[in-house]
Enzyme design. Structure first.
Site, PDB file in Angstrom:
ATOM      1  N   GLY A  12       0.846  -1.192   0.000  1.00 15.04           N
ATOM      2  CA  GLY A  12       0.000   0.000   0.000  1.00 15.04           C
ATOM      3  C   GLY A  12       0.880   1.240   0.000  1.00 15.04           C
ATOM      4  N   TRP A  14       2.101   3.000   2.560  1.00 21.06           N
ATOM      5  CA  TRP A  14       3.177   2.913   3.553  1.00 21.06           C
ATOM      6  C   TRP A  14       4.175   1.823   3.160  1.00 21.06           C
ATOM      7  CZ3 TRP A  14       6.480   5.011   6.206  1.00 21.06           C
ATOM      8  CH2 TRP A  14       6.901   4.693   7.499  1.00 21.06           C
ATOM      9  N   GLY A  15       3.676   0.681   2.692  1.00 17.94           N
ATOM     10  CA  GLY A  15       4.576  -0.378   2.228  1.00 17.94           C
ATOM     11  C   GLY A  15       5.460   0.087   1.081  1.00 17.94           C
ATOM     12  N   LYS A 204      -3.315   5.386  18.765  1.00 26.64           N
ATOM     13  CA  LYS A 204      -3.383   6.782  18.296  1.00 26.64           C
ATOM     14  C   LYS A 204      -4.406   6.956  17.176  1.00 26.64           C
ATOM     15  CE  LYS A 204      -1.056   5.956  14.399  1.00 26.64           C
ATOM     16  NZ  LYS A 204      -0.756   6.544  13.114  1.00 26.64           N
ATOM     17  N   ASN A 270      -7.451   8.678   9.173  1.00 30.80           N
ATOM     18  CA  ASN A 270      -8.479   8.500  10.207  1.00 30.80           C
ATOM     19  C   ASN A 270      -9.126   9.839  10.553  1.00 30.80           C
ATOM     20  OD1 ASN A 270      -8.435   5.517  11.309  1.00 30.80           O
ATOM     21  ND2 ASN A 270      -6.313   6.071  10.885  1.00 30.80           N
ATOM     22  N   LYS A 296      -7.484   1.163   3.862  1.00 32.44           N
ATOM     23  CA  LYS A 296      -8.398   0.827   4.951  1.00 32.44           C
ATOM     24  C   LYS A 296      -8.179   1.752   6.146  1.00 32.44           C
ATOM     25  CE  LYS A 296     -10.459  -2.657   3.043  1.00 32.44           C
ATOM     26  NZ  LYS A 296     -11.768  -2.332   2.541  1.00 32.44           N
ATOM     27  N   GLN A 298      -8.041   2.240  10.163  1.00 31.93           N
ATOM     28  CA  GLN A 298      -7.725   1.375  11.304  1.00 31.93           C
ATOM     29  C   GLN A 298      -8.462   1.804  12.573  1.00 31.93           C
ATOM     30  OE1 GLN A 298      -6.158  -1.276  10.655  1.00 31.93           O
ATOM     31  NE2 GLN A 298      -5.093  -0.810   8.758  1.00 31.93           N
TER      32      GLN A 298
END
Length: 349
Positions: A12, A14-15, A204, A270, A296, A298
């Site tokens: 994704g 971050w990956g 967080k 988020n 997605k 979290q």
């Protein structure tokens, strides 16, 4: 020393940002194999396979457009094939998928492989809280470390200066992972409180949902600062109850703690989706589809897992912010009630 092979499980935003760092470091350092495999969930993008696009254009056009990946990062659509020869496995997938992926990998890894989780979330085990690193370690039988910090993926990919925290019990593993990932603009501190580091990364996201509600309801910076502070206090209280081993306030002052909390409450998906939820009243799932391009959220799911863990322990009164987020997301509590839930916070008693 034989050169260490690295595999990134996940691709994704971050990956892919991490693949950019790891690929360039592995190519520079003799003790790492220059070829880095990256498991990519195969998708069709504009009539072509995503792995084929990454391996020819060296860009994840769906999740991290506009950033070139090093040519030594090779996208592989089969997770077992990607991970088979790896000495270091970096896990960076949404936490709801990790169980399935670990079941596929079980029995197919090198006996002395080590893992690093960048996954933010917790799981609910039969006796309460289960950390994602524990889920991986128990299924695959490998020692696990975690990396958490104030690291919005697009900014890391743009090589804007930031810090991060690696939680690692074995300092030799910690140093190896730091060698693989530290750059002039991605600075790493290694600490030994692995559970605390990981819990910070998970919790967080719940606080960021609350911060987004504040923004959507039109509250100001004072209110948001109060939400961040109360959220931090609940994170510390939760860690003290659920972490194995000591929990020091120093770890909350690392990038994984207060820094990640601040950046997620001002940036991050988020906060953004929670703001839209408060403004529009559309369901969270619908906003996730409309706003996140396949990524997605979290925060809501972590709040749900926490709710059942905290309820088991009879501690719902101790965590009004976490519980307000859960009730707004899952029990139709009006979002306008959010601040009301915080007015009699235990911190004010």
């Amino acid at each position: 020393m034989a050169s260490k092979k690295v595999c990134i499980i996940g691709s994704g935003n971050w990956g892919s940002a991490i693949a950019k760092i790891v690929g360039s470091k592995a190519a520079q350092l003799a003790h790492f194999d220059p070829k880095v495999t990256m498991w990519v969930f195969e998708e069709d993008v504009g009539g072509r396979k995503l792995t084929e696009i990454i391996n020819t254009q060296h860009e994840n056009v769906k999740y991290l457009p506009g950033h070139k990946l090093p040519p030594n990062v090779v996208a592989v659509p089969d997770v077992v094939q990607a991970a088979a020869a790896a000495d270091i496995l970096i896990f960076v997938v949404p936490h709801q998928f990790i169980g399935k992926i670990c079941n596929q990998l079980k029995g197919h890894l090198k006996a002395d492989a080590i893992g690093l989780s960048l996954i933010k979330g917790v799981d609910e085990g039969p006796s309460g809280l289960k950390l994602i690193s524990d889920v991986i370690a128990e299924c695959l039988g490998i020692p696990m470390s975690v990396l958490m910090g104030a690291n919005i993926a697009s900014e890391v990919a743009e090589e804007k200066f930031c810090e991060t925290t690696i939680g690692c019990k074995d300092m030799a593993h910690g140093q190896l992972l730091k060698d693989l990932m530290q750059t002039p603009n991605f600075r790493i501190t290694v600490v030994q409180e692995v559970d605390t580091v990981e819990i910070c990364g998970a919790l967080k996201n719940i606080v960021a949902i609350g911060a987004g509600f504040c923004d959507g309801l039109g509250f100001g910076d004072n209110t948001k600062a109060a939400v961040i502070r109360l959220g931090l206090m609940e994170m510390i209280a939760f860690a003290k109850i659920f972490c194995r081993g000591p929990v020091s306030s120093a770890t909350f002052l690392e990038s994984c703690g207060v820094a990640d909390l601040i950046t997620t409450c001002y940036g991050g998906r988020n906060r953004k989706v929670a703001e839209a939820f408060a403004r529009t009243g559309k369901p969270i799932e619908q906003l996730e589809k409309e706003m996140l391009n396949g990524q997605k959220l979290q925060g809501p799911q972590t709040a749900r897992e926490l709710h059942s863990i905290i309820k088991q322990k009879g501690l719902l009164q101790k965590f009004p912010l976490f519980m307000a987020v859960y009730r707004i997301c899952y029990e139709n509590l009006p979002v306008t009630e959010f601040i009301h839930c915080l007015r009699n916070h235990p911190e004010h008693m």
